[in-house]
Design an enzyme around this catalytic site. Structure first.
Site, PDB file in Angstrom:
ATOM      1  N   TYR A   1       2.733 -28.278  28.715  1.00 39.03           N
ATOM      2  CA  TYR A   1       2.366 -29.379  27.809  1.00 39.03           C
ATOM      3  C   TYR A   1       2.313 -28.990  26.331  1.00 39.03           C
ATOM      4  CZ  TYR A   1       1.947 -32.808  31.484  1.00 39.03           C
ATOM      5  OH  TYR A   1       2.254 -33.678  32.503  1.00 39.03           O
TER       6      TYR A   1
ATOM      7  N   GLU B   1      -1.760 -34.603  38.110  1.00 36.72           N
ATOM      8  CA  GLU B   1      -0.805 -33.646  38.683  1.00 36.72           C
ATOM      9  C   GLU B   1      -1.536 -32.534  39.439  1.00 36.72           C
ATOM     10  OE1 GLU B   1       1.646 -32.822  35.197  1.00 36.72           O
ATOM     11  OE2 GLU B   1       2.182 -34.951  35.159  1.00 36.72           O
TER      12      GLU B   1
END
Ligand code: HEM
Length: 140
Positions: free
Chosen positions: A92, A132
Site C-alpha cells: 500500500y 483483506e
C-alpha cells in the site's frame, strides 16, 4: 473518520483529477513500476489495460470516503481481487507514493490538496487492508 475539511477538498478536486485521470494513471504506473519493480509481478494476469484503472478507481472511491456504505460492494470486490492477486499490506505505501507523486507531477496542486488526498488514500487503504486480512485468514 476523515475531518470535514479534508472531505470537502477531496470532493472538490475529484472531478479535476478524473478529468486528467488518464495522465495521472499513466504517470502512476511509470512511477510504481520503476521505483517498485517488485509490484509488476502482481499484475501479471491483469487483462490488457485493466490494471491501469486502479488509479482512476482510487480517485473515484476517494470521492466517496464520507459514504462508505455506498462503497461496500465495491470494497468487497476489490478486497477479493487483491487477495486473489496476492496484494499485501506492505504494497500500500508503494501505490500511495506513486499516486501522490503522479498527482503532484500532473496537476501540481497546492500542498493542502495533496495532504487531503494522502489522508483519503490512507483511509481507504485501512478499510481494504482490514478486509483483506480477514479474507487471507479465512483462506488459511
Ligand atoms: C486504496 C487503494 C486501492 C484501491 C482503491 C484499489 C482498487 C482496485 C480496483 C477497483 C481493482 C479492480 C477490481 C476488480 O477487477 O473487480 C483493483 C485490482 C487490483 N489491484 Fe488494487 N487498489 C488499491 C491498492 C492496491 C495496491 C496497494 C496494489 C499493489 C500494488 C494493488 C494491486 C491490484 C492488482 C494486482 C489488481 C488486480 C489486477 C488484475 O489482475 O485484474 N491495488 N484494485
Amino acid at each position: 473518520m476523515l475531518d470535514p475539511k479534508t472531505i470537502e477538498i477531496v470532493k472538490q478536486t475529484a472531478p479535476l483529477l478524473k478529468e486528467k485521470g488518464e495522465e495521472v494513471t499513466v504517470r502512476m504506473y511509470e512511477i510504481l513500476f520503476s521505483k517498485y519493480p517488485q509490484t509488476k509481478e502482481l499484475f501479471k494476469n491483469a487483462p490488457e489495460d485493466q490494471y491501469k484503472r486502479l488509479a482512476n478507481a482510487i480517485i473515484s472511491y476517494s470521492a466517496n470516503v464520507d459514504n462508505l456504505d455506498a462503497l461496500q460492494n465495491a470494497i468487497e470486490k476489490m478486497a477479493v481481487k487483491h487477495v486473489q492477486t496476492n496484494v499485501k499490506p506492505e504494497h500500500y505505501p508503494f501505490v500511495k507514493d506513486a499516486l501522490l507523486s503522479a498527482i503532484s507531477d500532473v496537476l501540481n496542486p497546492p500542498e493542502e490538496v495533496l495532504k487531503a488526498w494522502e489522508e483519503a488514500y490512507d483511509f481507504l487503504a485501512d478499510v481494504l487492508i482490514k478486509r483483506e486480512r480477514e479474507l487471507y485468514a479465512s483462506a488459511e
